[in-house]
Scaffold this active site. Structure first.
Site, short mmCIF file in Angstrom:
data_model
loop_
_atom_site.label_atom_id
_atom_site.label_comp_id
_atom_site.label_asym_id
_atom_site.label_seq_id
_atom_site.Cartn_x
_atom_site.Cartn_y
_atom_site.Cartn_z
N LYS A 11 -43.60 8.59 -12.70
CA LYS A 11 -44.20 9.59 -11.80
C LYS A 11 -44.55 10.87 -12.56
O LYS A 11 -45.62 11.46 -12.35
CB LYS A 11 -43.21 9.93 -10.67
N GLY A 44 14.13 -10.08 -21.37
CA GLY A 44 15.11 -11.00 -20.78
C GLY A 44 16.56 -10.58 -20.90
O GLY A 44 17.46 -11.35 -20.57
N VAL A 45 16.82 -9.34 -21.37
CA VAL A 45 18.21 -8.91 -21.57
C VAL A 45 18.73 -8.07 -20.40
O VAL A 45 19.83 -7.53 -20.46
CB VAL A 45 18.40 -8.14 -22.91
N GLY A 46 17.93 -7.92 -19.36
CA GLY A 46 18.41 -7.26 -18.15
C GLY A 46 18.22 -5.76 -18.09
O GLY A 46 18.92 -5.08 -17.34
N LYS A 47 17.25 -5.22 -18.85
CA LYS A 47 17.01 -3.76 -18.79
C LYS A 47 16.56 -3.34 -17.39
O LYS A 47 17.02 -2.34 -16.86
CB LYS A 47 15.92 -3.34 -19.81
N THR A 48 15.67 -4.15 -16.78
CA THR A 48 15.14 -3.81 -15.46
C THR A 48 16.24 -3.82 -14.41
O THR A 48 16.35 -2.90 -13.59
CB THR A 48 14.02 -4.81 -15.07
#
Length: 727
Positions: A112, A357-361
């Site tokens: 344009k 897999g060592v259980g931190k959570t």
């Protein structure tokens, strides 16, 4: 049709001129470009390869070079010299305006404007902007935006003229303009080395080339001091807070090509100015960037202050709390976990470390439940958005990124939360602490009130932070903070082949690469040839894994590469996966050698405090607006806009490096392993990659490469002083 020219290797230079139809590729770093050109004397478009600081469709090029036949790409004109100039033909002007270089003008409005004003369109925008109202659809807001964008472009063009001969591209010119504004040319004339210090992506060599043209002598103190600062910044980018003097001087000599006496003298001047600090690390005389030196010193001082005084939970009876939380959660905590809870309830500052897999959570959840019952104000944070999201999912509580928690100050790039405006909390729980670098840890500690506690959780065997220092490793090695290191892999986790493989790799043993019986979560696919492996990887991601495991190839599967380079590197695999998974999507914008279209998986590759998007954040391209010259990205529900000139902040993320995946977890990861990657094949890199996979990990490539990585446990030393400060 023009007859093809035979391949030539030592032919004299030929001249070629023409209109740039399309910029197929442009590397902002070194100016290398691949152009499709409507050349004089040629009926069909020709491919031109060469180097140009900035290049836009619609510009006219003049090139000298020779015709060559590339094995993969066919006939090309290889330009030894390539010069671009503003377009003068109507076709060129339309293409130039419609390329997205001016926000608010895309192909439709470009047509344009050219129809309305012909070859006077640039003059109208600059000198008679009120006439833009003559074009249908251009109202006051769009006109204002166009005029403003054109004014910015004019300043940028002036800066470009100044930098053009030195290989500085458009994106960097925009960054220089944003950093220095209209003072850019004056500042650079006074001290061109400020570029290397102030602007990310511009190195010492570029600044040095400009300085040389300006007549600055090789042994000028300004140059030598800038070289020393640059050498230390390069070391910082490799994770160091400083360097031994005996390593710094040869580095500076090689970079600057000046006598040792000039370097020694410049080091002395930098020391007197306070830009750098000299100190010993063990037996080595070291030189540190002053900011990092003060950060490490500050971390040790603030941790010492934080440990003094009673914890907000000092009156909790540990044994009663342990019995209560086991009943509440319906779990039996292991002795190691119970010992950890006792320690945390006794201390104001503590570390919980261990592998998968060592259980931190479970442990962190138990602690949070105990402290929640006492109505303590607890904040949860992690270094990345994905790590924070995972923390929220595992705890059921809100977790933020560290940057959000500390409240970014977009103007200064720092944080609002500090000593005079501390966090209103009793405890901060930090996850993925291996990722936290020295400046970020210092900022966190400045924001903590002295009455609050701090619990740090992490896996010290993962890759260290991308940024400088090795905070978690140094805090553990100093042995001055209470730490529980969890090692017992729990029965349910032990059944996962991913976790078995991770622990074997971490211990320096080969993981089991044999074919599993039935469906598994860990596979190895042996392919020796890298090209064949790349093809197989694309089929795995696009077809086999989605069909067998019901996973979405874009959202659920992440390819993690040891390196960017090579047939099995992140760059090549990104191109292949993008073509296979999103190749038909439109509209497409090509910038900085990368292609973006709606639906593309992308990653932010540096912190942007204004947009509140950070290095490593993953998103999906939401829309591409060719008229407005903008691209929007959906970062997990948050839509963020980028101008086309800012697209060097993003890269396709179908495949990313392992370093970029830190702190993230994905339903499935595919890891190419090739001896091509030997410089990066290290144990902590493979361990980090394998532990990113939640439900599926596939290693694909050479068994020898897996063995090399597993065997190579040596970690390159990072020069830092935090361990000593802690002692």
């Amino acid at each position: 049709m023009t007859k093809p020219r035979p391949p030539q290797t030592d032919a004299p230079d030929e001249l070629l001129g023409g209109l740039i139809e399309r910029v197929t590729f442009h590397n902002e770093g070194n100016g290398f470009c691949v152009l499709r050109v409507k050349a004089r004397g040629h009926r069909e478009l020709v491919t031109v390869v060469g180097h140009a600081a900035a290049v836009t469709a619609g510009e006219w090029i003049t090139a000298s070079g020779m015709w060559v036949t590339d094995r993969d790409h066919g006939q090309q004109f290889k330009a030894a010299f390539l010069k671009t100039s503003a377009p003068t033909s109507l076709e060129g002007i339309e293409k130039y305006l419609g390329s997205g270089m001016i926000r608010g003008i895309g192909p439709v409005y470009a047509k344009k404007l050219v129809r309305a004003f012909g070859d006077q369109v640039f003059t109208v925008i600059e000198e008679q902007p009120e006439r833009l109202a003559e074009v249908e659809g251009i109202g006051p807001i769009r006109r204002e935006r166009m005029v403003s964008a054109w004014a910015d472009q004019k300043v940028i063009r002036e800066i470009m003229l100044f930098l053009h001969a030195h290989g500085v591209g458009t994106a960097r010119a925009v960054r220089i303009f944003k950093t220095y504004g209209t003072d850019a040319v004056r500042i650079l004339s006074e001290n061109p080395y400020r570029l290397a210090r102030d602007i990310q992506g511009i190195g010492f060599k570029t600044a040095d080339a400009i300085a040389k043209k300006m007549g600055i002598e090789p042994q000028a103190p300004m140059r030598v001091r800038a070289g020393i600062a640059y050498a230390l910044m390069e070391a910082r980018d490799e994770g160091h807070c400083g360097l031994p003097r005996e390593a710094l001087i040869p580095l500076a000599e090689k970079l600057l090509d000046v006598p040792t006496t000039a370097i020694e003298s410049a080091i002395q001047e930098e020391l007197l100015d306070g830009a750098i600090v000299a100190d010993r690390v063990q037996d080595a005389e070291c030189v540190f960037l002053a900011s990092l030196y003060r950060n490490e010193q500050g971390i040790a001082e603030l941790l010492h202050q934080l440990r003094t005084g009673p914890a907000p939970w000092a009156d909790i009876a540990a044994d009663t709390a342990i019995g209560w939380v086991q009943k509440r959660l319906g779990i039996a905590l292991a002795q190691s976990q119970q010992s950890a809870i006792r320690m945390v309830l006794r201390e104001k500052v503590a570390l919980i470390t261990g592998g998968p897999g060592v259980g931190k959570t479970t442990l962190v959840n138990a602690i949070l439940n105990i402290l929640d019952a006492k109505r303590l104000r607890i904040a949860l944070a992690a270094p990345t958005g994905r790590a924070a999201k995972r923390m929220s999912e595992t705890t059921g509580k809100e977790a933020k990124t560290i940057h959000r928690l500390l409240e970014i100050d977009p103007q200064g790039g720092g944080f609002k939360r500090k000593e005079d405006y501390p966090l209103d909390i009793d405890l901060l729980v930090l996850d993925e602490c291996s990722m936290i670098d020295v400046p970020l840890m210092h900022a966190i500690l400045r924001a903590l009130p002295r009455s609050a506690g701090l619990l740090m959780v992490g896996d010290p065997d993962q890759l260290p932070s991308v940024g400088p220092g090795q905070v978690l490793a140094d805090l553990i090695a100093a042995k001055t903070l209470p730490e529980v290191h969890l090692t017992e892999v729990f029965r349910q986790a032990a059944q996962s082949r991913i976790i078995q493989a991770a622990h074997r790799i971490n211990a320096g043993h080969m993981p089991d690469l044999g074919k599993p019986e039935g469906q598994s979560d860990f596979y190895f696919i042996a392919v020796d040839d890298p090209a064949e492996a790349a093809d197989k990887l694309v089929k795995l991601v696009t077809t086999h894994i989605p069909r067998r495991f019901g996973l979405d190839p874009v959202q659920d599967i992440q390819v993690l590469c040891p390196m960017n380079r090579g047939a099995l590197g992140a760059r090549a695999l990104n191109d292949a996966l993008q073509a296979a998974l999103n190749g038909e999507s439109a509209p497409v914008v090509e910038k900085f050698g990368r292609r973006f279209a709606p639906g593309d998986k992308v990653m932010q590759i540096q912190n942007d405090y204004e947009k509140e998007v950070f290095n490593g954040d993953l998103g999906t391209v939401h829309a591409v607006d060719m008229e407005e010259g903008t691209l929007t990205v959906d970062f997990e529900g948050r839509i963020v806009a980028y101008g086309f000139g800012e697209l060097d902040l993003l890269q396709p993320a179908y495949a990313i490096t392992v370093h970029k995946s830190q702190g993230s977890e994905y339903p499935a990861v595919v890891i190419p392993m090739s001896t091509q990657h030997y410089p990066m094949l290290q144990r902590n890199l493979l361990y980090t990659a394998v532990t990113r996979g939640k439900a599926l990990v596939v290693l694909l490539g050479q068994k020898k490469a897996v063995a090399m990585a597993t065997r190579n446990g040596s970690r390159r030393r990072r020069w830092s002083k935090l361990r000593e400060w802690m002692r």
